[in-house]
Design an enzyme around this catalytic site. Structure first.
Site, PDB file in Angstrom:
ATOM      1  N   HIS A  22       0.811  -1.222   0.000  1.00 19.04           N
ATOM      2  CA  HIS A  22       0.000   0.000   0.000  1.00 19.04           C
ATOM      3  C   HIS A  22       0.842   1.269   0.000  1.00 19.04           C
ATOM      4  CE1 HIS A  22      -3.619  -2.328   0.385  1.00 19.04           C
ATOM      5  NE2 HIS A  22      -3.010  -3.030   1.307  1.00 19.04           N
ATOM      6  N   GLY A  52       5.422  -0.083  -5.394  1.00 28.17           N
ATOM      7  CA  GLY A  52       6.457   0.865  -5.782  1.00 28.17           C
ATOM      8  C   GLY A  52       7.016   0.676  -7.170  1.00 28.17           C
ATOM      9  N   ARG A  54       8.139   1.784 -10.382  1.00 29.35           N
ATOM     10  CA  ARG A  54       8.458   3.105 -10.931  1.00 29.35           C
ATOM     11  C   ARG A  54       9.272   3.025 -12.216  1.00 29.35           C
ATOM     12  NH1 ARG A  54       5.169   3.720  -7.679  1.00 29.35           N
ATOM     13  NH2 ARG A  54       5.135   5.100  -5.898  1.00 29.35           N
ATOM     14  N   GLY A  73       0.446   2.173 -10.029  1.00 33.40           N
ATOM     15  CA  GLY A  73      -0.529   3.010  -9.368  1.00 33.40           C
ATOM     16  C   GLY A  73      -0.320   4.500  -9.364  1.00 33.40           C
TER      17      GLY A  73
END
Length: 116
Positions: A22, A52, A54, A73
């Protein structure tokens, strides 16, 4: 994040499980738990990774450790607010190009060739 959690969910429903902390930003730290979750689930459900992501290297690590897919996300939401729809398209193209480069550097031509 824990294999026992995944075992309970998959035991009740045939679902895709999402391994997530989260909002974590250190994919390497969270990815180390991924193989245990994938081993617990086996072929009963797909495991998606959301912790995470990225860079293309983050994607590659998650797939190598057993995730069937990754979730991207927060970055796209930031870009949407700054540059709109075209910004999101650009961010996704950059992410996929980075993933392609990471695969090439690892000696793989496609995600199907990735192995732990």
């Amino acid at each position: 994040m824990h294999p026992d959690d995944r075992r309970q969910v998959v035991g009740r429903w045939r679902v895709r499980g999402v391994v997530s902390n989260h909002g974590g930003r250190q994919v390497g730290r969270r990815a180390r738990r991924l193989p245990a979750v994938v081993a617990t689930v086996g072929d009963r459900a797909d495991v998606l990774f959301d912790s995470g992501i990225r860079t293309g290297s983050d994607m590659l690590i998650a797939l190598v450790l057993g995730a069937k897919a990754v979730l991207y996300g927060r970055p796209w939401a930031y870009v949407l607010g700054i540059a709109g729809r075209e910004g999101v398209r650009h961010a996704l193209r950059v992410l996929l190009a980075d993933f392609d480069a990471a695969m090439g550097l690892s000696g793989c031509a496609s995600p199907a060739e990735l192995a732990r």
